[in-house]
Scaffold this motif. Structure first.
Motif, mmCIF file in Angstrom:
data_model
loop_
_atom_site.group_PDB
_atom_site.id
_atom_site.type_symbol
_atom_site.label_atom_id
_atom_site.label_comp_id
_atom_site.label_asym_id
_atom_site.label_seq_id
_atom_site.Cartn_x
_atom_site.Cartn_y
_atom_site.Cartn_z
ATOM 1 N N VAL A 134 49.143 33.378 35.948
ATOM 2 C CA VAL A 134 48.401 34.575 36.340
ATOM 3 C C VAL A 134 49.249 35.805 35.985
ATOM 4 C CG1 VAL A 134 47.235 33.386 38.238
ATOM 5 C CG2 VAL A 134 49.359 34.649 38.684
ATOM 6 N N ILE A 135 48.657 36.970 36.125
ATOM 7 C CA ILE A 135 49.381 38.233 35.987
ATOM 8 C C ILE A 135 49.465 38.847 37.379
ATOM 9 C CG2 ILE A 135 49.511 40.475 34.845
ATOM 10 C CD1 ILE A 135 49.587 38.127 32.896
ATOM 11 N N ALA A 136 50.660 38.891 37.942
ATOM 12 C CA ALA A 136 50.837 39.364 39.320
ATOM 13 C C ALA A 136 51.123 40.863 39.359
ATOM 14 C CB ALA A 136 51.974 38.604 39.987
ATOM 15 N N TYR A 137 50.704 41.484 40.463
ATOM 16 C CA TYR A 137 50.940 42.922 40.638
ATOM 17 C C TYR A 137 50.834 43.283 42.107
ATOM 18 C CZ TYR A 137 45.782 43.315 40.887
ATOM 19 O OH TYR A 137 44.454 43.184 41.225
ATOM 20 N N THR A 138 51.057 44.553 42.439
ATOM 21 C CA THR A 138 50.920 45.045 43.805
ATOM 22 C C THR A 138 50.004 46.269 43.797
ATOM 23 O OG1 THR A 138 52.736 46.657 43.748
ATOM 24 C CG2 THR A 138 53.319 44.364 44.233
ATOM 25 N N ASN A 139 49.721 46.769 44.975
ATOM 26 C CA ASN A 139 48.905 47.987 45.072
ATOM 27 C C ASN A 139 49.582 49.185 44.426
ATOM 28 O OD1 ASN A 139 46.695 46.893 46.438
ATOM 29 N ND2 ASN A 139 47.694 47.104 48.434
ATOM 30 N N GLU A 140 50.918 49.113 44.312
ATOM 31 C CA GLU A 140 51.681 50.223 43.737
ATOM 32 C C GLU A 140 51.780 50.136 42.217
ATOM 33 O OE1 GLU A 140 52.474 52.629 45.843
ATOM 34 O OE2 GLU A 140 51.538 51.330 47.350
ATOM 35 N N SER A 141 51.341 49.038 41.635
ATOM 36 C CA SER A 141 51.408 48.899 40.178
ATOM 37 C C SER A 141 50.482 49.913 39.510
ATOM 38 C CB SER A 141 50.988 47.485 39.770
ATOM 39 O OG SER A 141 51.835 46.509 40.345
ATOM 40 N N PHE A 264 51.359 38.548 46.544
ATOM 41 C CA PHE A 264 51.052 39.480 45.467
ATOM 42 C C PHE A 264 49.573 39.394 45.120
ATOM 43 C CE2 PHE A 264 55.582 38.728 43.768
ATOM 44 C CZ PHE A 264 56.079 39.804 44.477
ATOM 45 N N LYS A 265 49.028 40.486 44.642
ATOM 46 C CA LYS A 265 47.727 40.432 44.014
ATOM 47 C C LYS A 265 47.926 39.825 42.627
ATOM 48 C CE LYS A 265 45.366 44.179 46.386
ATOM 49 N NZ LYS A 265 44.502 45.384 46.219
ATOM 50 N N TYR A 266 46.856 39.279 42.052
ATOM 51 C CA TYR A 266 47.022 38.729 40.706
ATOM 52 C C TYR A 266 45.689 38.673 39.981
ATOM 53 C CZ TYR A 266 45.591 34.321 43.007
ATOM 54 O OH TYR A 266 44.928 33.352 43.732
ATOM 55 N N VAL A 267 45.783 38.745 38.654
ATOM 56 C CA VAL A 267 44.619 38.572 37.797
ATOM 57 C C VAL A 267 44.491 37.086 37.506
ATOM 58 C CG1 VAL A 267 43.575 39.069 35.563
ATOM 59 C CG2 VAL A 267 44.939 40.824 36.725
ATOM 60 N N GLU A 268 43.377 36.504 37.906
ATOM 61 C CA GLU A 268 43.127 35.098 37.591
ATOM 62 C C GLU A 268 42.532 35.038 36.185
ATOM 63 O OE1 GLU A 268 41.426 31.082 39.754
ATOM 64 O OE2 GLU A 268 41.158 33.053 40.688
ATOM 65 N N LEU A 269 43.293 34.501 35.268
ATOM 66 C CA LEU A 269 42.914 34.476 33.866
ATOM 67 C C LEU A 269 41.850 33.409 33.597
ATOM 68 C CD1 LEU A 269 46.558 34.712 32.482
ATOM 69 C CD2 LEU A 269 44.893 36.582 32.657
ATOM 70 N N PRO A 270 41.107 33.541 32.504
ATOM 71 C CA PRO A 270 40.112 32.516 32.158
ATOM 72 C C PRO A 270 40.785 31.151 31.967
ATOM 73 C CG PRO A 270 39.789 34.494 30.837
ATOM 74 C CD PRO A 270 41.096 34.664 31.554
ATOM 75 N N PRO A 271 40.139 30.069 32.371
ATOM 76 C CA PRO A 271 40.746 28.737 32.230
ATOM 77 C C PRO A 271 41.041 28.368 30.781
ATOM 78 C CG PRO A 271 38.429 28.559 32.837
ATOM 79 C CD PRO A 271 38.803 29.996 32.996
ATOM 80 N N GLU A 272 40.365 29.030 29.839
ATOM 81 C CA GLU A 272 40.628 28.761 28.421
ATOM 82 C C GLU A 272 42.038 29.159 28.004
ATOM 83 O OE1 GLU A 272 36.143 29.448 28.651
ATOM 84 O OE2 GLU A 272 37.964 30.186 29.641
ATOM 85 N N ILE A 273 42.701 30.029 28.811
ATOM 86 C CA ILE A 273 44.040 30.486 28.431
ATOM 87 C C ILE A 273 45.093 30.345 29.529
ATOM 88 C CG2 ILE A 273 42.990 32.161 26.853
ATOM 89 C CD1 ILE A 273 43.823 34.394 28.736
#
Length: 362
Positions: A134-141, A264-273
């Motif tokens: 995943v791509i992790a981040y916070t509210n401050e990103s 952390f918050k995170y972007v859940e990427l498509p399962p294809e990648i």
């Protein structure tokens, strides 16, 4: 006479102090003798005289293995579980290149065990858990209110955004970050994603083979030379956690389990990648990463592996630790920490495993 009396009193006080100091020294020697370690048959002991169980493991296993350690020590009074977290390849090299002894070795990529340890340093291994990138981040990103599964690579492209990943030469999360970024080019139909996010800021390069497979070339670690105004590189992926928390970076490539464990918050990427699904194994294999030592890793679903090295000083206790991991209590620890266990676990070299473990795997 007054002077002589004072001198005699002073001498008397000094004599008393010397007597008590001598008693104290005797007491210290007695205490030290009682608390010194008593070496066990293997020579592997803790400071308190108990047996030490040495566990080398991937950084992303830190939280679940901390809980396994506590449970194991409760079940085995007198045993001191000592864990060393590092990148999986780095953990294995401690055994194969530095000659260090470990009772348990757990890797974030099971494939490193057969490629780096078998047959000289291990006889078998077990696949026991899955994960996803995943791509992790916070509210401050920067741009945290905009990023999603469709535009994350566009956000990372922005000149004021800084992100991180681990060293592919040391850590599976590092070469998996390369795979995810290259697979994104296929999925989003954008041939510049890898160039814009990684190749333009590091010493890593790519070549496309005849079968449309892309090979990422990773130079020696000192030659990766990331542009630090854009990319933070660390040996182990969990070393980037504090950088995200303090705002040194806005995003980093990480396992979903680590993102969840650290809230952390995170972007859940498509399962294809995201390297999570067996259904897309063929798609993942379109990307390979060649490390500085010449080893080539092919994209595949993320699977964790564990073994007991041949140089284990306490193999019986090591088998008990692996048993705890594979049974229901261990499975629940992994579920709680966002790493789905493989049930039943899958073994390679099952006939060479300790007998008490063979019934727990297929």
């Amino acid at each position: 006479m007054k002077v002589k009396t004072s001198v005699f009193k002073l001498i008397a006080v000094l004599l008393i102090l010397l007597v008590f100091a001598g008693i104290g020294c005797v007491g210290d020697k007695t205490e030290n003798k009682s608390t010194n370690s008593t070496e066990n048959a293997s020579g592997n002991v803790s400071a308190g005289g108990g047996t030490v169980l040495k566990v080398f493991h991937a950084g992303s296993l830190g939280k679940p293995f901390e809980e396994l350690e506590a449970e194991f020590e409760t079940q085995h009074p007198g045993v001191d579980v000592q864990r060393e977290a590092a990148g999986s390849a780095q953990s294995i090299k401690k055994i194969t290149e530095l000659g260090k002894k470990a009772d348990v070795l757990a890797s974030a990529d099971y494939a490193l065990i057969p490629s780096m340890m078998i047959p000289e340093y291990a006889d078998w291994y077990v696949d026991f858990a899955r994960n996803q990138m995943v791509i992790a981040y916070t509210n401050e990103s920067k741009y945290s209110d905009e990023i999603n599964a469709n535009n994350w690579y566009e956000i990372l492209r922005r000149p004021d955004v800084r992100y991180g990943f681990s060293n592919p030469n040391d850590d599976p999360a590092g070469y998996r970050s390369q795979m995810v970024t290259q697979l994104a080019e296929f999925y989003y139909n954008d041939s510049r994603i890898y160039d814009d996010l990684i190749q333009n800021y590091t010493g890593m390069t790519t070549t496309t083979e005849e079968n449309r497979t892309v090979l990422v070339h990773v130079p020696p670690s000192e030659e990766i030379s990331p542009n630090t105004s854009k990319i933070m590189l660390r040996s182990m992926e969990v070393e980037l956690i504090s950088a995200l928390e303090t705002g040194e970076i806005d995003y980093f490539y990480i396992y979903r389990s680590v993102a969840e464990q650290n809230s952390f918050k995170y972007v859940e990427l498509p399962p294809e990648i995201d390297l999570s699904s067996l259904d897309y194994a063929d798609n993942y294999s379109r990307v390979k990463v060649e490390m500085a030592n010449g080893e080539v890793v092919t994209g595949s679903p993320i699977v964790y592996g564990i073994t007991i090295p041949k140089n284990a000083e306490n193999p019986e206790l090591a088998a008990e630790f692996v048993k705890l991991l594979l049974e229901e209590p261990g499975q629940q620890i992994f579920i709680k920490n966002g790493q789905p266990p493989i049930v039943p676990a899958i073994a390679e070299g099952k006939d060479k495993m300790p007998e008490e473990l063979q019934s727990l795997v297929e």
